[in-house]
Design a protein around this motif. Structure first.
Motif, PDB file in Angstrom:
ATOM      1  N   THR A 450       0.813  -1.225   0.000  1.00  0.00           N
ATOM      2  CA  THR A 450       0.000   0.000   0.000  1.00  0.00           C
ATOM      3  C   THR A 450       0.847   1.277   0.000  1.00  0.00           C
ATOM      4  OG1 THR A 450      -0.114  -0.081   2.418  1.00  0.00           O
ATOM      5  CG2 THR A 450      -1.899  -1.144   1.177  1.00  0.00           C
ATOM      6  N   GLU A 451       2.163   1.139  -0.031  1.00  0.00           N
ATOM      7  CA  GLU A 451       3.017   2.328  -0.003  1.00  0.00           C
ATOM      8  C   GLU A 451       3.031   3.014  -1.366  1.00  0.00           C
ATOM      9  OE1 GLU A 451       6.907   1.500   1.439  1.00  0.00           O
ATOM     10  OE2 GLU A 451       6.219   0.531   3.284  1.00  0.00           O
ATOM     11  N   SER A 452       3.228   4.339  -1.336  1.00  0.00           N
ATOM     12  CA  SER A 452       3.272   5.121  -2.571  1.00  0.00           C
ATOM     13  C   SER A 452       4.506   4.743  -3.386  1.00  0.00           C
ATOM     14  CB  SER A 452       3.305   6.616  -2.251  1.00  0.00           C
ATOM     15  OG  SER A 452       2.143   7.005  -1.551  1.00  0.00           O
ATOM     16  N   SER A 453       4.310   4.491  -4.668  1.00  0.00           N
ATOM     17  CA  SER A 453       5.426   4.146  -5.557  1.00  0.00           C
ATOM     18  C   SER A 453       4.959   4.216  -6.999  1.00  0.00           C
ATOM     19  CB  SER A 453       5.954   2.746  -5.254  1.00  0.00           C
ATOM     20  OG  SER A 453       4.982   1.770  -5.591  1.00  0.00           O
ATOM     21  N   GLU A 454       5.927   4.267  -7.903  1.00  0.00           N
ATOM     22  CA  GLU A 454       5.593   4.235  -9.330  1.00  0.00           C
ATOM     23  C   GLU A 454       4.921   2.929  -9.684  1.00  0.00           C
ATOM     24  OE1 GLU A 454       5.965   2.807 -13.318  1.00  0.00           O
ATOM     25  OE2 GLU A 454       7.210   2.073 -11.645  1.00  0.00           O
ATOM     26  N   VAL A 455       5.369   1.826  -9.051  1.00  0.00           N
ATOM     27  CA  VAL A 455       4.777   0.521  -9.330  1.00  0.00           C
ATOM     28  C   VAL A 455       3.300   0.509  -8.941  1.00  0.00           C
ATOM     29  CG1 VAL A 455       4.787  -1.913  -8.666  1.00  0.00           C
ATOM     30  CG2 VAL A 455       6.942  -0.751  -9.146  1.00  0.00           C
ATOM     31  N   GLU A 493       4.803  11.769 -15.805  1.00  0.00           N
ATOM     32  CA  GLU A 493       3.954  12.085 -16.953  1.00  0.00           C
ATOM     33  C   GLU A 493       3.297  10.840 -17.545  1.00  0.00           C
ATOM     34  OE1 GLU A 493       3.050  15.131 -19.041  1.00  0.00           O
ATOM     35  OE2 GLU A 493       3.113  15.438 -16.878  1.00  0.00           O
ATOM     36  N   LEU A 494       4.009   9.704 -17.482  1.00  0.00           N
ATOM     37  CA  LEU A 494       3.445   8.484 -18.026  1.00  0.00           C
ATOM     38  C   LEU A 494       2.173   8.103 -17.267  1.00  0.00           C
ATOM     39  CD1 LEU A 494       4.230   6.314 -20.220  1.00  0.00           C
ATOM     40  CD2 LEU A 494       5.009   4.917 -18.303  1.00  0.00           C
ATOM     41  N   ARG A 496       0.276  10.124 -15.522  1.00  0.00           N
ATOM     42  CA  ARG A 496      -0.758  11.121 -15.810  1.00  0.00           C
ATOM     43  C   ARG A 496      -1.425  10.850 -17.149  1.00  0.00           C
ATOM     44  NH1 ARG A 496       2.852  16.470 -14.339  1.00  0.00           N
ATOM     45  NH2 ARG A 496       2.697  16.371 -12.064  1.00  0.00           N
ATOM     46  N   GLY A 497      -0.633  10.437 -18.130  1.00  0.00           N
ATOM     47  CA  GLY A 497      -1.184  10.158 -19.454  1.00  0.00           C
ATOM     48  C   GLY A 497      -2.180   9.019 -19.440  1.00  0.00           C
ATOM     49  N   TYR A 498      -1.841   7.937 -18.744  1.00  0.00           N
ATOM     50  CA  TYR A 498      -2.760   6.797 -18.696  1.00  0.00           C
ATOM     51  C   TYR A 498      -3.986   7.090 -17.839  1.00  0.00           C
ATOM     52  CZ  TYR A 498       0.255   3.712 -21.367  1.00  0.00           C
ATOM     53  OH  TYR A 498       0.979   3.145 -22.380  1.00  0.00           O
ATOM     54  N   VAL A 499      -3.813   7.860 -16.788  1.00  0.00           N
ATOM     55  CA  VAL A 499      -4.979   8.243 -15.982  1.00  0.00           C
ATOM     56  C   VAL A 499      -5.956   9.041 -16.839  1.00  0.00           C
ATOM     57  CG1 VAL A 499      -5.760   9.686 -14.069  1.00  0.00           C
ATOM     58  CG2 VAL A 499      -3.811   8.151 -13.750  1.00  0.00           C
ATOM     59  N   ALA A 500      -5.430   9.961 -17.656  1.00  0.00           N
ATOM     60  CA  ALA A 500      -6.302  10.732 -18.542  1.00  0.00           C
ATOM     61  C   ALA A 500      -7.005   9.820 -19.548  1.00  0.00           C
ATOM     62  CB  ALA A 500      -5.476  11.800 -19.269  1.00  0.00           C
ATOM     63  N   THR A 525      -1.455  14.223 -25.833  1.00  0.00           N
ATOM     64  CA  THR A 525      -0.373  15.187 -25.593  1.00  0.00           C
ATOM     65  C   THR A 525       0.670  14.621 -24.629  1.00  0.00           C
ATOM     66  OG1 THR A 525      -1.881  17.039 -25.960  1.00  0.00           O
ATOM     67  CG2 THR A 525       0.168  17.496 -24.763  1.00  0.00           C
ATOM     68  N   ARG A 526       0.219  14.081 -23.509  1.00  0.00           N
ATOM     69  CA  ARG A 526       1.164  13.567 -22.498  1.00  0.00           C
ATOM     70  C   ARG A 526       1.966  12.384 -23.051  1.00  0.00           C
ATOM     71  NH1 ARG A 526       0.583  15.941 -17.597  1.00  0.00           N
ATOM     72  NH2 ARG A 526      -1.444  16.901 -17.068  1.00  0.00           N
ATOM     73  N   HIS A 527       1.301  11.494 -23.790  1.00  0.00           N
ATOM     74  CA  HIS A 527       2.031  10.346 -24.339  1.00  0.00           C
ATOM     75  C   HIS A 527       2.964  10.773 -25.472  1.00  0.00           C
ATOM     76  CE1 HIS A 527       0.242   7.372 -21.836  1.00  0.00           C
ATOM     77  NE2 HIS A 527      -0.997   7.682 -22.197  1.00  0.00           N
ATOM     78  N   GLY A 528       2.641  11.878 -26.123  1.00  0.00           N
ATOM     79  CA  GLY A 528       3.580  12.419 -27.091  1.00  0.00           C
ATOM     80  C   GLY A 528       4.820  12.953 -26.403  1.00  0.00           C
TER      81      GLY A 528
END
Length: 787
Positions: A450-455, A493-494, A496-500, A525-528
């Motif tokens: 449950t810890e915050s991480s990129e994974v 950004e990656l 954020r892009g998938y969340v959008a 835009t973000r994935h670009g």
């Protein structure tokens, strides 16, 4: 040892049974008895020790009775399954149920089998007896036409269960040295030994010189099939006399000279012990270490996991060949390449030796690390020319992937690695049978770490897509909200892009097309910015569909063409197929039916090769809409029937593309009005009855006659059948029809039976109603054409 390869027979008939690549010897009485038991009981269990041939007997029975089961005979292999909680999921996967709902696997099975006439073979239940018993009893209560054939070392103990102990192969009553060779060859045990020996030595035969030795060998092995097959392999290096001599020595040592009371279980173990002792030291090491694999392995995996401390990488291939020669490894031909499988008995023996050596934990760690790296490579190479190869390889490795994730989750210090691996496998979960299982692995990992991480952020947005496909929008929204927060905290950004992107899908699902377009544009835009072609392609596909839905044709086409350019630049196929699907929708809306058909068929051809049920379903939808627009109403109705089966197997109509449902409804209404209720229902039923291959062949018009493009008003009856249908509609009896057409009454009756079968009817009255509706529909279409 019997060799069983993975025969790819799923698409030739309903059901799945592996191909028999060695002859089936004997068991005539047992086959008949099992078939009789199945005719009177809905649950039959074959009992016996390991190696006695329970699986092979069940497989042979399944092959012989499959015509009696409308919805197929399915072999569910449970030997590699260690987690009882996944039992129902594994059964659902084998039955090719692609369910995208939030229902439990057991609920999915009940729903799928409720109206099915099928035989499910549960193979190797002994380590899951309680779970198999509960599942079998539950399914049998819910599905009145279901039958279950189980193999186990003990009975399931369920209501109505019939058991059949599977004996060893029969032997002559006495060691009569003068017994004619012809009489010996009627004995199943000697026949099995002879046939397997001929696989090693084609010229082998039982002669007057060796018949006594062969008979004594089979007696020493107590007629146990696995032991006989293992022994026959030794003829590669030994004579029959030498083989007998060594068997005598080995069993005297193990049984203290009491052959008269030799337990069969002890015989099998002695045989495997002996086979183990005949391996070289390094072959034994590889045997032990390969026992950590589930299902099967390939050469690359063996080289990665099994090397070190006695085995160099260069030696692995020769050791594998040695173990194949000794029938310890079974060689399987698969599309990406050769794989090797250990029978469950052989694997368990190796696992015991591995545990005793103190190396089990080390090998498990190597195994999971290898498959974690494999999953990461698959994700990295997802968008490119090797995509299809990766999809196929991951399906073959599914048992090992599952084992690796389970191992990570069992180690508190390595849970995050397992969660990352589950997220890396996102496309594996989506493009195969495993969507619901992938959701559970991600849910479990997210609950453990449950810890915050990129994974965690990546696992959240990955899992949200699975939830969206399952129409679990509430859970998807919650996961995306947390992933968005983590993306902001990490400045990723990656993420954020998938969340959008997935937030846009939710907005589209809820009918807020303008909000969806804004989110999709943000995702593009973000994935670009991150130069992520996967996210960019997904966003462009969804953005094209959204603009098409609003009627902005120019923008929809432009975005689709942009996505095609992205895919072509990377040599990518799966996203390209979905892009062609999206373009087909818009081109159909514009009225260019020829181009729309071409786009959908191209897309369907790829999705068919990948066996992607969701892609296939959407392609079939658009082809049905096109057919109705062209007034090919019989074709449209049949495609709608095929779709009933497809969407039922997935669990949700137009799963993940819910905003397209209105086109489906319009197509159905238009087609029903044109054909009339009876003709429409009959055509739908014909489509639903088609096998998978027949259905896709029909959709692609692979076997279509030259006049297929003409509007299909009448059903596909012969000229004579149409003539007879018209007379039925006039109220004539069979005798009157025969007299009118100058044919035998029996011939008229046969024609009417064919008509009923083709139309899916069960009465002459239905034929009369159908014919009248056909005439009216033809008149209406003629009037439309004149107008």
């Amino acid at each position: 040892m019997a060799t069983v390869v993975a025969g790819n027979t799923r698409r030739q008939q309903i059901g799945w049974l592996p191909a028999e690549v060695t002859s089936f010897v004997g068991r005539r009485h047992e086959v008949v008895e099992v078939k009789q038991l199945l005719s009177t009981s809905r649950a039959v269990t074959l009992l016996g020790v390991g190696g006695v041939g329970k699986t092979r007997l069940a497989l042979r029975v399944g092959i012989e009775v499959r015509r009696a089961f409308r919805d197929g005979v399915w072999l569910v292999e449970l030997a590699a399954l260690t987690d009882p909680e996944l039992l129902a999921q594994v059964v659902a996967e084998t039955l090719e149920i692609r369910d995208h709902t939030v229902c439990s696997p057991m609920q999915v099975l009940i729903s799928h089998l409720r109206d099915k006439q099928a035989l499910v073979i549960l193979d190797n239940c002994e380590h899951l007896v309680y779970e198999c018993a509960v599942m079998a009893e539950t399914l049998l209560r819910a599905a009145p036409e279901l039958r279950i054939l189980a193999t186990s070392r003990q009975a399931l103990g369920i209501t109505g269960e019939q058991t059949l102990p599977v004996p060893t192969l029969p032997l002559p009553l006495s060691d009569n040295p003068g017994m004619p060779i012809e009489a010996l060859m009627q004995c199943d045990a000697l026949q099995l030994f002879t046939e397997r020996a001929r696989a090693i030595l084609p010229a082998f035969a039982i002669t007057e010189d060796n018949q006594d030795a062969v008979l004594r060998i089979c007696r020493r092995l107590d007629g146990l099939p696995l032991a006989i097959e293992l022994a026959a392999v030794r003829l590669r290096a030994l004579s029959v006399g030498q083989l007998l001599e060594r068997l005598d020595d080995r069993f005297r040592l193990l049984t203290a000279g009491s052959r008269a009371t030799l337990p069969r279980h002890q015989t099998l173990r002695a045989m495997i012990d002996w086979s183990f002792s005949l391996c070289s030291e390094r072959e034994r090491l590889l045997w032990e270490r390969a026992s950590v694999f589930a299902g099967s392995l390939d050469l690359e995996a063996a080289e990665a996991v099994c090397v070190g401390e006695g085995i160099s990488r260069e030696e692995v291939i020769d050791l594998v060949i040695g173990l194949v020669d000794k029938s310890v490894f079974l060689r399987e031909e698969q599309r990406p390449g050769v794989r090797y499988r250990l029978l469950d008995t052989i694997r368990e023996y190796g696992r015991e030796r591995l545990i005793a050596s103190g190396q089990e934990v080390t090998l498990q760690q190597r195994h999971r690390a290898y498959y974690r790296a494999l999953a990461a490579r698959a994700r990295a190479e997802l968008f490119g020319p090797s995509q299809v190869t990766w999809f196929a390889r991951l399906q073959l490795e599914h048992a090992n992937l599952r084992t690796a994730i389970e191992s990570y989750y069992a180690d508190p210090a390595e849970v995050r690695a397992g969660l990352g691996m589950a997220a890396d496998l996102l496309y594996h979960w989506i493009t195969s049978y495993y969507l619901a299982e992938g959701r559970r692995w991600l849910d479990r990992g997210l609950a453990l770490d449950t810890e915050s991480s990129e994974v965690r952020a990546r696992a959240l947005w990955s899992n949200s897509w699975l939830a969206i496909i399952q129409a679990d929008i509430t859970s998807a929204t919650t996961m995306l909200d947390e992933s968005r927060v983590l993306g902001e905290q990490l400045g990723d950004e990656l993420v954020r892009g998938y969340v959008a992107l997935y937030s846009g899908m939710i907005a589209m699902y809820r009918g807020d097309t303008e909000a969806a377009i804004s989110l999709y544009e943000e995702a593009v835009t973000r994935h670009g910015t991150t130069k992520d072609p996967v996210g960019r392609a997904l966003a462009l596909i969804r953005l094209s569909l959204a603009h098409s839905y609003l009627g902005d044709s120019a923008q929809a086409i432009s975005l689709g063409d942009e996505c095609l350019a992205v895919c072509d630049a990377y040599g990518e196929g799966w996203h390209k197929a979905y892009t062609m699907m999206a373009l087909g929708v818009e081109v159909w809306r514009q009225g260019d039916l020829h181009r729309a058909t071409g786009l959908e068929k191209q897309s369907l051809t790829f999705n068919r090769s990948l066996d992607d049920p969701l892609g296939v379903g959407v392609n079939l939808e658009v082809l049905a809409w096109i057919a109705a627009t062209e007034k090919h109403y019989q074709r449209a109705a049949r495609l709608l029937g095929i779709l009933e089966t497809v969407w039922r197997s997935i669990g949700a109509p137009l799963s993940g593309f819910g905003h397209l449902v209105r086109y489906h409804d319009e197509c159905e209404t238009r087609t029903r009005n044109a054909l009339g209720d009876s003709a429409f229902d009959a055509a739908v039923k014909r489509g639903a009855r088609l096998s998978y291959d027949e259905a896709l062949g029909y959709a692609l018009q692979e076997d279509a006659p030259p006049d297929e493009k003409a509007p299909e008003v009448p059903a596909r009856l012969t000229r004579r059948e149409k003539e007879i249908a018209a007379l039925v509609a006039q109220g004539m009896t069979n005798k009157q029809i025969a007299a009118a057409l100058v044919i035998a009454q029996r011939t008229a009756e046969a024609h009417i039976e064919h008509i009923l079968n083709k139309l899916g009817f069960n009465s002459r009255a239905q034929i009369a109603v159908w014919f009248g509706e056909q005439v009216r529909a033809a008149d209406e279409e003629s009037g439309d054409a004149r107008d």
